[in-house]
Design a protein around this motif. Structure first.
Motif, PDB file in Angstrom:
ATOM      1  N   PHE A   6       0.843  -1.322   0.137  1.00 13.29           N
ATOM      2  CA  PHE A   6      -0.243   0.056   0.158  1.00 13.29           C
ATOM      3  C   PHE A   6       0.582   0.965  -0.113  1.00 13.29           C
ATOM      4  O   PHE A   6       1.765   1.477   0.782  1.00 13.29           O
ATOM      5  CB  PHE A   6      -0.536   0.230   1.434  1.00 13.29           C
ATOM      6  CG  PHE A   6      -2.024  -1.171   1.377  1.00 13.29           C
ATOM      7  CD1 PHE A   6      -3.176  -1.327   0.282  1.00 13.29           C
ATOM      8  CD2 PHE A   6      -1.664  -2.084   2.133  1.00 13.29           C
ATOM      9  CE1 PHE A   6      -4.260  -2.260   0.308  1.00 13.29           C
ATOM     10  CE2 PHE A   6      -2.942  -2.805   2.042  1.00 13.29           C
ATOM     11  CZ  PHE A   6      -3.737  -3.238   1.269  1.00 13.29           C
ATOM     12  N   VAL A   7       0.174   2.456  -0.802  1.00 12.32           N
ATOM     13  CA  VAL A   7       1.282   3.474  -0.781  1.00 12.32           C
ATOM     14  C   VAL A   7       0.182   4.482  -0.535  1.00 12.32           C
ATOM     15  O   VAL A   7      -0.803   4.688  -0.867  1.00 12.32           O
ATOM     16  CB  VAL A   7       1.768   3.978  -2.198  1.00 12.32           C
ATOM     17  CG1 VAL A   7       2.489   5.407  -2.210  1.00 12.32           C
ATOM     18  CG2 VAL A   7       2.455   2.615  -2.539  1.00 12.32           C
ATOM     19  N   VAL A   8       0.445   5.604   0.357  1.00 14.12           N
ATOM     20  CA  VAL A   8       0.129   6.890   0.914  1.00 14.12           C
ATOM     21  C   VAL A   8       0.799   8.014   0.075  1.00 14.12           C
ATOM     22  O   VAL A   8       2.191   7.218   0.930  1.00 14.12           O
ATOM     23  CB  VAL A   8      -0.796   6.649   1.925  1.00 14.12           C
ATOM     24  CG1 VAL A   8      -1.816   6.012   2.639  1.00 14.12           C
ATOM     25  CG2 VAL A   8       0.692   6.683   3.544  1.00 14.12           C
ATOM     26  N   ASP A   9       0.581   9.488  -0.046  1.00 15.49           N
ATOM     27  CA  ASP A   9       1.444  10.379  -0.386  1.00 15.49           C
ATOM     28  C   ASP A   9       1.478  11.049   1.279  1.00 15.49           C
ATOM     29  O   ASP A   9       1.470  11.036   1.867  1.00 15.49           O
ATOM     30  CB  ASP A   9       0.533  11.243  -1.377  1.00 15.49           C
ATOM     31  CG  ASP A   9      -0.941  12.014  -0.675  1.00 15.49           C
ATOM     32  OD1 ASP A   9      -1.020  12.112   0.751  1.00 15.49           O
ATOM     33  OD2 ASP A   9      -1.284  12.055  -2.057  1.00 15.49           O
ATOM     34  N   THR A  10       1.948  12.382   1.032  1.00 15.14           N
ATOM     35  CA  THR A  10       2.444  13.415   2.223  1.00 15.14           C
ATOM     36  C   THR A  10       1.664  13.184   3.204  1.00 15.14           C
ATOM     37  O   THR A  10       1.484  13.686   4.312  1.00 15.14           O
ATOM     38  CB  THR A  10       3.132  14.264   1.405  1.00 15.14           C
ATOM     39  OG1 THR A  10       2.145  15.066   0.654  1.00 15.14           O
ATOM     40  CG2 THR A  10       4.699  14.151   0.769  1.00 15.14           C
TER      41      THR A  10
END
Length: 423
Positions: A6-10
């Motif tokens: 999973f990837v989340v932004d800043t």
């Protein structure tokens, strides 16, 4: 197959998950950092502009284990199996009830008796059932914060109860189409515990059997059907069950009793699913549904093994599936401990008081920590769950129990959240 991360932004907004190889490159280049260990999530250090592809969340709720799957179109990118602790909750409530009744029956009542003064809200569920709904919703919200979920698909009913009670109901696809017999067979497998009704044989091909033969006026109603292995089915033939089991009265009595058992067990399972369905709609996302018979039909057609997370992937209308992962995350509910201020002995009297403050040096029992010991007898690197001590000398459960690790060497990897994880 490679696992997806999973990837989340800043701003901690979910982006499209990436392959583990890509996540490793981002971490090595210093462009991302670990955000969560379970499920594995990275957070980007710089703002990016990327096309976000919507993901479908599929759920297969069960009494003991709930299957979870995330799909990008026909690609299965994430799977998980959530093990509930309904029996643990039920046992705790029964223990508390017995202790309370024991105290009150010792003529030590200190308040006026209360009778029939408690009311339950509409839609009330027993705590052991309600917790299944709540924990499933907890994981739906967790995954919504980590992935751009745009659709939820839930297996709403294990069995079409109206269809089982009245086979002549107008639903031509059940009896003349590809789904013929799947709803009935799925229910019978649960009702007869996947065993032959006559010899209790397991792990063998089972056939749908008429208890009272059709040649003697037996019907196709669910109360006249059971499961039998091929040997017993051929041996019984067109005999009446009383004649076939004349020398086995115990088995005859059990089968006749179990065949008349009402559909309340299936209705109880369906009640939690309907509650979950109503709560899922409150999320604001579109929610589609499917039946257990359709799920099994899809899994059999695609020749997939029987697992909870693959059952979840097969929920609803499925044309084809491409498995991009083969390592589901195994999530087991362990709870957050107890709110008891003191432990009781077998008679219900206080025996040991519990400290109110659970944190020691910023750690609490159950945290996953990484300890790098650079001096002393226990030099090495340890990763596992910690048991804190007020002295600051902790125990870490890694591959084996390591005792006496100072808090100075410990760093939190994953805070205690009431679950244990494995792959």
């Amino acid at each position: 197959m490679s696992n997806f991360i999973f990837v989340v932004d800043t701003n901690k907004k979910p982006l499209t998950p990436c392959k583990s190889s890509m996540a490793r490159k981002l971490l090595t280049a210093g462009k991302a950092a670990i955000f969560r260990r379970f499920p594995c999530t990275i957070i980007l250090k710089k703002a990016v502009t990327a096309t976000i592809e919507s993901i479908t969340l599929k759920l297969d709720p069960g009494s003991k284990t709930t299957g979870i799957a995330l799909l990008q179109g026909e690609k299965v990118i994430f799977g998980a199996e959530l093990t509930h602790r309904g029996q643990t909750i039920k046992a705790s409530l029964e223990s508390r009830r017995s202790l309370r009744r024991g105290r009150r029956n010792r003529h030590t009542r200190y308040r006026q008796a209360r009778f029939l003064n408690r009311t339950r809200k509409k839609g009330w569920l027993a705590p052991s059932l309600q917790h299944r709904v709540e924990t499933t919703l907890t994981w739906v919200e967790k995954l919504r914060r980590l992935a751009p979920i745009g659709l939820i698909v839930q297996e709403l009913v294990r069995f079409d109860l109206q269809q089982l009670e009245n086979p002549e109901i107008s639903a031509i696809e059940y009896h003349q189409g590809e789904l013929q017999g799947y709803e009935v067979r799925q229910y019978l497998l649960n009702k007869w515990n996947r065993k032959c009704a006559y010899c209790d044989a397991e792990n063998v091909p089972l056939q749908v059997e008429h208890i009272h033969p059709k040649s003697q006026g037996g019907s196709n109603r669910i109360s006249n059907l059971c499961l039998a292995c091929q040997k017993c089915n051929q041996k019984k033939g067109t005999q009446n069950i009383e004649q076939f089991l004349a020398k086995k009265p115990d088995i005859l009595s059990r089968i006749l009793t179990q065949s008349k058992r009402p559909l309340k067990d299936a209705a109880a399972v369906n009640s939690t699913r309907w509650t979950l369905f109503g709560r899922l709609k409150e999320t604001g996302l579109p929610v589609l549904t499917g039946s257990g018979g359709l799920t099994k039909f899809n899994r059999s057609r695609l020749q997939l093994p029987k697992t909870h997370w693959l059952d979840a992937a097969c929920v609803g209308q499925v044309e084809a599936l491409e498995l991009l992962t083969n390592k589901p995350l195994l999530i087991k509910e362990t709870g957050h401990g107890t709110r008891q201020m003191c432990r009781t002995d077998k008679f219900g009297f206080p025996s040991r008081y519990v400290p109110r403050n659970k944190f020691v040096k910023g750690f609490q029992t159950g945290d996953i920590v990484k300890a790098i010991v650079i001096s002393g007898k226990k030099i090495g690197e340890y990763v596992g769950r910690v048991a804190v001590r007020t002295t600051g000398s902790f125990n870490i459960s890694a591959s084996e129990l390591v005792q006496g690790i100072s808090h100075k060497y410990c760093k939190i990897v994953h805070k205690k959240d009431g679950y244990s994880y494995a792959y």
